[in-house]
Scaffold this active site. Structure first.
Site, short mmCIF file in Angstrom:
data_model
loop_
_atom_site.label_atom_id
_atom_site.label_comp_id
_atom_site.label_asym_id
_atom_site.label_seq_id
_atom_site.Cartn_x
_atom_site.Cartn_y
_atom_site.Cartn_z
CD GLU A 23 -31.51 16.17 49.39
OE1 GLU A 23 -31.43 15.22 50.19
OE2 GLU A 23 -32.47 16.94 49.35
CG ASP A 160 -32.87 10.78 37.25
OD1 ASP A 160 -33.51 11.74 37.71
OD2 ASP A 160 -32.10 10.08 37.93
#
Length: 174
Positions: A23, A160
């Site tokens: 990304e 995460d």
């Protein structure tokens, strides 16, 4: 300006070909080659070099190989140089040292972005120690299908810090 310094300023190294690195490299390419192209008279953005480095044999290793190949093709179309089977062995004084097979190369770059080898927060260790919950190899907390901890239905771990391994071989957004 010194041409070597100029090139280092126009070189962006993204370390890690997982979702974050892919990304990031794509966004940098969009900015450098499309958005800023007309904004600067004294900077030729076509001189920009964006390198995406991945130690494995392909980018996006958790995804199916055909998806990885399409992502690499898309990045290269944007102008990103993708280098797989390439390890970063050192970063010092705005120089990235790479090892690809037996070849060692040094690349001067003023912007080096680390998107590889990310380890979970120390909070995972604290949660595991307090609750007896297991951690994965990078320190993420193993969670149940509803994101709670085993034997602790009132404690949720997301993002995460959570290892959600209940989808088999399929990747799902949580």
């Amino acid at each position: 300006m010194d041409p070597e310094k100029r090139q280092a300023l126009l070189t962006f190294v993204v370390v890690g070909g997982g979702p974050t690195g892919v990304e990031l490299a794509g966004a940098l390419a969009e900015i450098a080659y499309r958005i800023l192209k007309e904004e600067f008279r004294s900077i030729d953005t076509s001189e920009t070099q964006i390198l995406l480095l991945e130690g494995m044999d392909r980018i996006l290793p958790p995804f199916p190989p055909e998806l990885s190949a399409e992502a690499q093709k898309g990045l290269e179309h944007l102008g990103v140089t993708v280098r797989t089977k390439t390890l970063v062995t050192n970063i010092d004084n705005q120089v990235v040292t790479l090892k690809s097979g037996e070849e060692i190369q040094q690349i001067p770059a003023q912007t080096i972005l680390w998107a590889a080898g990310v380890k979970a927060s120390k909070m995972g260790e604290a949660i595991a120690r307090t609750t007896g919950t297991q951690l994965d190899r990078v320190g993420r907390v193993m969670v149940e299908p509803n994101l709670t901890l085993p034997n602790h239905p009132n404690i949720f771990v997301i993002g995460d810090l959570a290892n959600f391994s209940h989808q088999g071989d399929q990747l799902h957004q949580i």
